[in-house]
Design an enzyme around this catalytic site. Structure first.
Site, PDB file in Angstrom:
ATOM      1  N   GLY A  34      41.173  34.906  43.640  1.00  0.00           N
ATOM      2  CA  GLY A  34      41.820  34.467  42.409  1.00  0.00           C
ATOM      3  C   GLY A  34      40.931  33.469  41.694  1.00  0.00           C
ATOM      4  N   GLN A  79      39.141  26.679  35.995  1.00  0.00           N
ATOM      5  CA  GLN A  79      38.046  26.618  36.977  1.00  0.00           C
ATOM      6  C   GLN A  79      36.700  27.026  36.380  1.00  0.00           C
ATOM      7  OE1 GLN A  79      40.321  28.950  40.136  1.00  0.00           O
ATOM      8  NE2 GLN A  79      39.141  27.502  41.355  1.00  0.00           N
ATOM      9  N   CYS A 125      39.949  27.166  48.083  1.00  0.00           N
ATOM     10  CA  CYS A 125      39.871  27.169  46.624  1.00  0.00           C
ATOM     11  C   CYS A 125      38.400  27.139  46.230  1.00  0.00           C
ATOM     12  CB  CYS A 125      40.586  25.935  46.077  1.00  0.00           C
ATOM     13  SG  CYS A 125      40.501  25.780  44.280  1.00  0.00           S
ATOM     14  N   LEU A 126      38.021  27.963  45.247  1.00  0.00           N
ATOM     15  CA  LEU A 126      36.613  28.013  44.820  1.00  0.00           C
ATOM     16  C   LEU A 126      36.151  26.686  44.224  1.00  0.00           C
ATOM     17  CD1 LEU A 126      36.437  31.603  43.256  1.00  0.00           C
ATOM     18  CD2 LEU A 126      35.571  30.869  45.487  1.00  0.00           C
ATOM     19  N   HIS A 133      49.032  29.584  43.707  1.00  0.00           N
ATOM     20  CA  HIS A 133      47.861  28.694  43.686  1.00  0.00           C
ATOM     21  C   HIS A 133      47.229  28.675  42.281  1.00  0.00           C
ATOM     22  CE1 HIS A 133      44.058  27.065  45.695  1.00  0.00           C
ATOM     23  NE2 HIS A 133      43.629  27.424  44.494  1.00  0.00           N
ATOM     24  N   GLU A 134      47.058  29.860  41.698  1.00  0.00           N
ATOM     25  CA  GLU A 134      46.425  29.952  40.370  1.00  0.00           C
ATOM     26  C   GLU A 134      47.341  29.400  39.275  1.00  0.00           C
ATOM     27  OE1 GLU A 134      43.408  30.416  40.649  1.00  0.00           O
ATOM     28  OE2 GLU A 134      43.430  31.402  42.598  1.00  0.00           O
ATOM     29  N   HIS A 159      46.809  25.832  39.027  1.00  0.00           N
ATOM     30  CA  HIS A 159      45.576  25.508  38.284  1.00  0.00           C
ATOM     31  C   HIS A 159      45.822  25.471  36.779  1.00  0.00           C
ATOM     32  CE1 HIS A 159      42.332  25.170  41.126  1.00  0.00           C
ATOM     33  NE2 HIS A 159      42.538  26.353  41.664  1.00  0.00           N
TER      34      HIS A 159
HETATM   35 CO    CO Z   1      41.925  27.201  43.411  1.00  0.00          CO
END
Ligand code: CO
Length: 170
Positions: A45, A50, A92-93, A134-135, A138
């Site tokens: 995701g 991000q 998480c990226l 999660h997204e 963000h």
């Molecule tokens: Co993340």
């Protein structure tokens, strides 16, 4: 083209994204770049903040490119319903190398707009539900370490500070 993924500490990650009002070719191109960036980074995701775009948009694909049905563009989403609770490890990226367990609903129903401007509703469970939630955080200006107790959050922040000093957070 691959976009630069911002790391925790960048203020864009803690700012609520704006609703998307205009879906055009330019946005479609950006979404393609988001998918490319996500696949390259081996994530499932990726939210617009991000990649430094403060908007309510994220992409996801829990099949990592294996199943077209799992490839989703999620614009201005609303969580309609959640069911159950499950604890699982999450990463998480924007927090490379950091993983911990987070409790989240097991099933989620989402209403959103796709890249053609069409409204759609979908139900996700397991990893896909975890990814959606999660997204969604963000794009609302939140990050997953907010699920931790203050003590554990402090430990993670210290770990990140160490990585920053070593130049491993760029
Ligand atoms: Co993340």
């Amino acid at each position: 083209m691959t976009l630069k993924i911002v790391k925790y500490g960048d203020p864009v990650l803690q700012k609520e994204g704006e609703e998307i009002t205009n879906i055009d070719g330019e946005l479609a191109k950006f979404v393609d770049e988001m998918f490319g960036t996500m696949y390259t980074a081996k994530g499932v995701g990726l939210a617009a903040p991000q990649v430094a775009l403060s908007k309510k948009l994220f992409v996801m694909d829990v099949s990592s490119g294996k199943d077209k049905q799992d490839k989703l563009v999620v614009i201005n989403p609303q969580i309609v319903e959640t069911k159950g609770k499950i604890v699982s490890e999450e990463g998480c990226l924007s927090f490379p190398g950091i993983y911990f367990e987070v409790e989240r609903p097991e099933i989620v129903t989402v209403q959103a707009i796709d890249i053609n401007g069409k409204e759609y509703t979908f139900e996700a469970s397991g990893l896909a539900a975890r990814c959606v939630l999660h997204e969604k955080e963000h794009i609302d200006g939140h990050v997953f370490i907010e699920h931790l107790s203050p003590l554990k959050r402090d430990l993670i922040k210290r770990k990140i500070n160490k990585k920053i000093k070593l130049g491993e957070w760029e």
